[in-house]
Motif scaffolding. Structure first.
Motif, mmCIF file in Angstrom:
data_model
loop_
_atom_site.group_PDB
_atom_site.id
_atom_site.type_symbol
_atom_site.label_atom_id
_atom_site.label_comp_id
_atom_site.label_asym_id
_atom_site.label_seq_id
_atom_site.Cartn_x
_atom_site.Cartn_y
_atom_site.Cartn_z
ATOM 1 N N ARG A 133 -9.950 2.944 -2.494
ATOM 2 C CA ARG A 133 -8.709 2.446 -1.882
ATOM 3 C C ARG A 133 -8.511 3.146 -0.557
ATOM 4 O O ARG A 133 -8.639 4.366 -0.476
ATOM 5 C CB ARG A 133 -7.486 2.793 -2.750
ATOM 6 C CG ARG A 133 -7.352 2.028 -4.022
ATOM 7 C CD ARG A 133 -6.852 0.633 -3.808
ATOM 8 N NE ARG A 133 -5.500 0.563 -3.250
ATOM 9 C CZ ARG A 133 -4.953 -0.577 -2.834
ATOM 10 N NH1 ARG A 133 -5.626 -1.703 -2.887
ATOM 11 N NH2 ARG A 133 -3.716 -0.591 -2.357
ATOM 12 N N LEU A 134 -8.199 2.366 0.469
ATOM 13 C CA LEU A 134 -7.797 2.996 1.721
ATOM 14 C C LEU A 134 -6.424 3.604 1.518
ATOM 15 O O LEU A 134 -5.578 3.028 0.828
ATOM 16 C CB LEU A 134 -7.744 1.955 2.835
ATOM 17 C CG LEU A 134 -9.097 1.414 3.299
ATOM 18 C CD1 LEU A 134 -8.892 0.323 4.343
ATOM 19 C CD2 LEU A 134 -9.957 2.537 3.858
ATOM 20 N N ARG A 158 0.843 -1.203 0.000
ATOM 21 C CA ARG A 158 0.000 0.000 0.000
ATOM 22 C C ARG A 158 0.876 1.251 0.000
ATOM 23 O O ARG A 158 0.596 2.235 -0.684
ATOM 24 C CB ARG A 158 -0.925 -0.036 1.230
ATOM 25 C CG ARG A 158 -2.056 0.943 1.176
ATOM 26 C CD ARG A 158 -2.995 0.772 2.364
ATOM 27 N NE ARG A 158 -3.749 -0.464 2.315
ATOM 28 C CZ ARG A 158 -4.837 -0.648 1.576
ATOM 29 N NH1 ARG A 158 -5.286 0.325 0.803
ATOM 30 N NH2 ARG A 158 -5.478 -1.810 1.592
ATOM 31 N N GLU A 193 -8.398 8.409 9.442
ATOM 32 C CA GLU A 193 -9.475 7.458 9.755
ATOM 33 C C GLU A 193 -10.488 7.456 8.607
ATOM 34 O O GLU A 193 -10.834 8.526 8.079
ATOM 35 C CB GLU A 193 -10.161 7.907 11.049
ATOM 36 C CG GLU A 193 -11.192 6.943 11.578
ATOM 37 C CD GLU A 193 -12.116 7.615 12.606
ATOM 38 O OE1 GLU A 193 -13.272 7.217 12.701
ATOM 39 O OE2 GLU A 193 -11.646 8.553 13.282
ATOM 40 N N MET A 194 -10.951 6.267 8.215
ATOM 41 C CA MET A 194 -11.834 6.154 7.050
ATOM 42 C C MET A 194 -13.148 6.919 7.238
ATOM 43 O O MET A 194 -13.771 6.827 8.294
ATOM 44 C CB MET A 194 -12.143 4.672 6.802
ATOM 45 C CG MET A 194 -12.970 4.439 5.561
ATOM 46 S SD MET A 194 -13.455 2.710 5.406
ATOM 47 C CE MET A 194 -14.520 2.517 6.820
ATOM 48 N N ASP A 195 -13.551 7.657 6.190
ATOM 49 C CA ASP A 195 -14.825 8.376 6.176
ATOM 50 C C ASP A 195 -14.976 9.303 7.385
ATOM 51 O O ASP A 195 -16.072 9.441 7.957
ATOM 52 C CB ASP A 195 -16.013 7.391 6.088
ATOM 53 C CG ASP A 195 -15.986 6.598 4.786
ATOM 54 O OD1 ASP A 195 -15.467 7.123 3.783
ATOM 55 O OD2 ASP A 195 -16.456 5.444 4.785
ATOM 56 N N THR A 201 -2.758 5.325 3.076
ATOM 57 C CA THR A 201 -1.904 5.344 4.257
ATOM 58 C C THR A 201 -2.018 6.714 4.941
ATOM 59 O O THR A 201 -2.302 7.728 4.293
ATOM 60 C CB THR A 201 -0.429 5.109 3.881
ATOM 61 O OG1 THR A 201 -0.066 6.091 2.907
ATOM 62 C CG2 THR A 201 -0.201 3.712 3.328
ATOM 63 N N LYS A 202 -1.751 6.681 6.252
ATOM 64 C CA LYS A 202 -1.745 7.919 7.036
ATOM 65 C C LYS A 202 -0.753 8.919 6.422
ATOM 66 O O LYS A 202 -1.011 10.116 6.367
ATOM 67 C CB LYS A 202 -1.319 7.540 8.453
ATOM 68 C CG LYS A 202 -1.459 8.576 9.507
ATOM 69 C CD LYS A 202 -1.339 7.879 10.878
ATOM 70 C CE LYS A 202 -1.416 8.851 12.022
ATOM 71 N NZ LYS A 202 -0.146 9.523 12.317
ATOM 72 N N LYS A 215 -20.506 4.850 7.958
ATOM 73 C CA LYS A 215 -19.200 4.861 7.300
ATOM 74 C C LYS A 215 -19.013 3.533 6.573
ATOM 75 O O LYS A 215 -19.709 2.554 6.887
ATOM 76 C CB LYS A 215 -18.092 5.039 8.334
ATOM 77 C CG LYS A 215 -18.197 6.354 9.088
ATOM 78 C CD LYS A 215 -17.131 6.470 10.155
ATOM 79 C CE LYS A 215 -17.261 7.836 10.832
ATOM 80 N NZ LYS A 215 -16.242 8.071 11.840
ATOM 81 N N GLY A 216 -18.083 3.479 5.654
ATOM 82 C CA GLY A 216 -17.733 2.199 5.035
ATOM 83 C C GLY A 216 -18.576 1.857 3.823
ATOM 84 O O GLY A 216 -19.073 2.750 3.132
#
Ligand code: GRF
Length: 223
Positions: free
Chosen positions: A100-101, A74, A152-154, A103-104, A126-127
């Protein structure tokens, strides 16, 4: 290029997609107006066969296909994505169905310069599989959110939301269609405000500079 309203240069926007790209199309169409404060300089997809990529190419917009499967990690993919975005001189990254998620590290490199659209009224749902989950809970109002991307996602400061009613006969598909119509209006409006510098952004929240005068209400069922 400058916009027609004043001499401010238009903000350069890279749009990230993974598929159909209908939100990207709404941003491109909106940015054709001379007074729009942003221009879409590139469309990047992690899926080379994404239909939205072909559409953007046909409009004469620069496109980049970066197949995430070709990268060992990733982090390696995100480095390549970051380089591709930077190569376009983008000021803003607009995720539009980019599946795609990140990276921080990538998110932090674009701190307060990367935005996303999500097809729910965040922080609810979320998600993935959002519409079926919303229907299962029995909510009467659904909608979409444009927000600044955080690791953090969404999550991240909310820039704008649009609400639609949930109807008794709704299926995930009919609800998705109603929300998508709202997305196509909300995203260009919010990108315009964002590119024009209309927000004060804090860690968790964003506020429009100046007073809001919107007191519209949506009742579901109708009042
Ligand atoms: C939209 O519903 C968006 O909110 C979500 O993924 C979908 C992408 O649709 N993140 P499209 O590719 O913009 O047509």
């Amino acid at each position: 290029m400058t916009n027609g309203a004043d001499t401010q240069p238009r903000k350069r926007v890279a749009v990230l997609i993974s598929g159909r790209g209908s939100n990207m199309m709404s941003l491109v169409e909106a940015s054709r107006a001379l007074a729009y404060p942003a221009e879409i300089v590139t469309v990047i997809s992690n899926r080379p066969a994404a239909p939205g990529l072909a559409w953007a190419r046909a409009q004469g917009i620069e496109t980049v296909a970066l197949d995430h499967k070709a990268y060992p990690s990733r982090a390696a993919f995100d480095d390549a994505l970051d380089a591709a975005i930077k190569a376009t001189g983008a000021d803003i990254v607009a995720c539009a169905g980019f599946m795609r998620l990140m990276t921080k590290e990538l998110v932090e490199r674009w701190h307060n310069r990367m935005i996303n659209i999500h097809p729910t009224l965040l922080p609810s749902f979320k998600g993935l599989d959002t519409h079926a989950r919303a229907l299962a809970t029995g909510v009467r109002i659904a909608g979409c959110t444009v927000h600044i991307v955080r690791a953090e996602m969404d999550a991240g400061p909310i820039l704008g939301q649009a609400a639609v009613p949930v109807l008794d006969a709704d299926t995930p598909d009919t609800l998705a269609r109603r929300i998508l119509t709202a997305e196509h209006r909300l995203y260009p409006q919010v990108l315009s405000l964002f590119a024009a510098g209309a927000y004060d952004i804090h860690q968790d929240t964003a506020r429009l500079k100046g007073a809001s005068t919107n007191d519209a209400m949506l009742f579901s069922p109708p009042s």
